[in-house]
Scaffold this active site. Structure first.
Site, PDB file in Angstrom:
ATOM      1  N   THR A  39      35.045  30.688  36.805  1.00  0.00           N
ATOM      2  CA  THR A  39      34.783  32.109  37.076  1.00  0.00           C
ATOM      3  C   THR A  39      35.726  33.051  36.336  1.00  0.00           C
ATOM      4  OG1 THR A  39      36.247  32.081  39.025  1.00  0.00           O
ATOM      5  CG2 THR A  39      33.899  31.612  39.405  1.00  0.00           C
ATOM      6  N   TRP A  40      36.536  32.526  35.420  1.00  0.00           N
ATOM      7  CA  TRP A  40      37.490  33.381  34.723  1.00  0.00           C
ATOM      8  C   TRP A  40      36.775  34.562  34.063  1.00  0.00           C
ATOM      9  CZ3 TRP A  40      40.107  32.275  29.412  1.00  0.00           C
ATOM     10  CH2 TRP A  40      41.172  33.167  29.222  1.00  0.00           C
TER      11      TRP A  40
ATOM     12  N   ASP B  93      35.424  27.105  40.828  1.00  0.00           N
ATOM     13  CA  ASP B  93      36.860  27.331  40.652  1.00  0.00           C
ATOM     14  C   ASP B  93      37.149  28.806  40.389  1.00  0.00           C
ATOM     15  OD1 ASP B  93      39.694  26.300  39.768  1.00  0.00           O
ATOM     16  OD2 ASP B  93      39.013  27.622  38.155  1.00  0.00           O
TER      17      ASP B  93
ATOM     18  N   TYR C  60      42.753  35.875  38.477  1.00  0.00           N
ATOM     19  CA  TYR C  60      41.570  36.340  37.764  1.00  0.00           C
ATOM     20  C   TYR C  60      41.182  37.749  38.227  1.00  0.00           C
ATOM     21  CZ  TYR C  60      40.905  31.390  36.494  1.00  0.00           C
ATOM     22  OH  TYR C  60      41.061  30.102  36.029  1.00  0.00           O
TER      23      TYR C  60
ATOM     24  N   TYR D 210      39.095  22.832  32.260  1.00  0.00           N
ATOM     25  CA  TYR D 210      38.642  24.217  32.113  1.00  0.00           C
ATOM     26  C   TYR D 210      38.392  24.508  30.635  1.00  0.00           C
ATOM     27  CZ  TYR D 210      43.484  25.882  30.969  1.00  0.00           C
ATOM     28  OH  TYR D 210      44.718  26.100  30.408  1.00  0.00           O
TER      29      TYR D 210
END
Length: 273
Positions: free
Chosen positions: A16-17, A45, A50, A187
């Site tokens: 979800t960055w 995640d 973020y 990631y």
């Protein structure tokens, strides 16, 4: 795939960055996350870092009515990982996520707080029912060794940067994690949505009627020790990522990818974003 405590989690989840930072994309991003859940990508995640909490807030809204279907992961800043601070940081994340517990809580990267103190805080959060298990992120081999010496045998995963262009972890970190039965969580498994020109990826994609990005993601997923968490900001991109699970790469395919992106032959410092 199974975590060390034998909990089953999807090998392909969602990152979800940078979500939640543009109000104009809010509905599209929520739809993307819900699409992923519908497709079985139920490990999601996020992190307090973020969007300075905005991503957790967006995810909290996206999970309304489906929280119990999701294996929810968040991460704590290193400077919040000390005694008295980790509890407050976790509570803030839980409020933003509109939930009463995290399935997995990670130390985002190694900081100045003693590992023993962070482990103590994580254990206290488990006892309080705020988290189910804990792990780390961006820990190289030496960091993992120090974590174990500090009493960190309960570490459930190490989240690292890993993709075809970033294979350094294969030299010693991934084998060391495997020795301890600790899976890695990759990631940016297809970079930041960008890949260098690669004849190998293109050839493999042509053989499988897929895109180079799907092949690169399937390459990460080839390893049963690795969970991949690509981020996708719209439903079509999520569906494209999901198709990577349907690709079965052959030895010929893997050799073609290795030719363009060779495995490491020496120790390099673990890269992080």
């Amino acid at each position: 795939m199974k975590l060390p405590d034998q909990t089953d989690v999807p090998a392909l989840g969602q990152g979800t960055w940078r979500m939640g930072e543009d109000a104009g994309r809010r509905e599209e991003e929520i739809a993307a996350l819900r699409t992923g859940i519908d497709l079985g990508m139920t490990l999601i995640d996020t992190a307090e870092m973020y969007g300075d909490g905005a991503t957790e807030t967006l995810l909290g809204d996206a999970l309304e009515g489906v929280r119990d279907q999701v294996f929810l992961v968040s991460k704590v800043y290193p400077h919040n990982a000390g005694r008295g601070r980790i509890e407050k940081a976790c509570e803030s994340s839980l409020r933003r996520l509109k939930t009463d517990r995290l399935d997995l809580y990670l130390l985002h990267w190694r900081g100045s707080v003693p590992l023993e103190e962070t482990i103590e805080g994580m254990d206290a959060l488990i006892k309080a029912g705020k988290i189910r298990r804990w792990g780390v992120s961006n820990f190289d081999t030496a960091d993992m060794e120090q974590l174990l010496r500090a009493g960190g045998q309960a570490c459930a995963t190490n989240q690292i940067l890993y993709n075809v262009t970033e294979r350094g972890a294969e030299f010693d970190l991934l084998p060391r994690l495997a020795e301890h039965g600790t899976p890695a969580m990759a990631y940016s498994p297809i970079g930041q949505g960008e890949l260098p020109t690669s004849p190998g990826l293109s050839a493999v994609a042509g053989r499988h009627d897929a895109t180079p990005f799907q092949v690169a993601l399937a390459w990460v997923l080839r390893d049963p020790r690795i969970i991949a968490i690509p981020k996708a900001g719209d439903a079509a991109h999520v569906a494209d990522n999901r198709r990577a699970l349907d690709l079965s790469l052959t030895s010929e395919d893997l050799a073609a990818i290795d030719a363009d992106f060779p495995a490491p032959t020496r120790k390099t410092r673990l890269a992080m974003l």
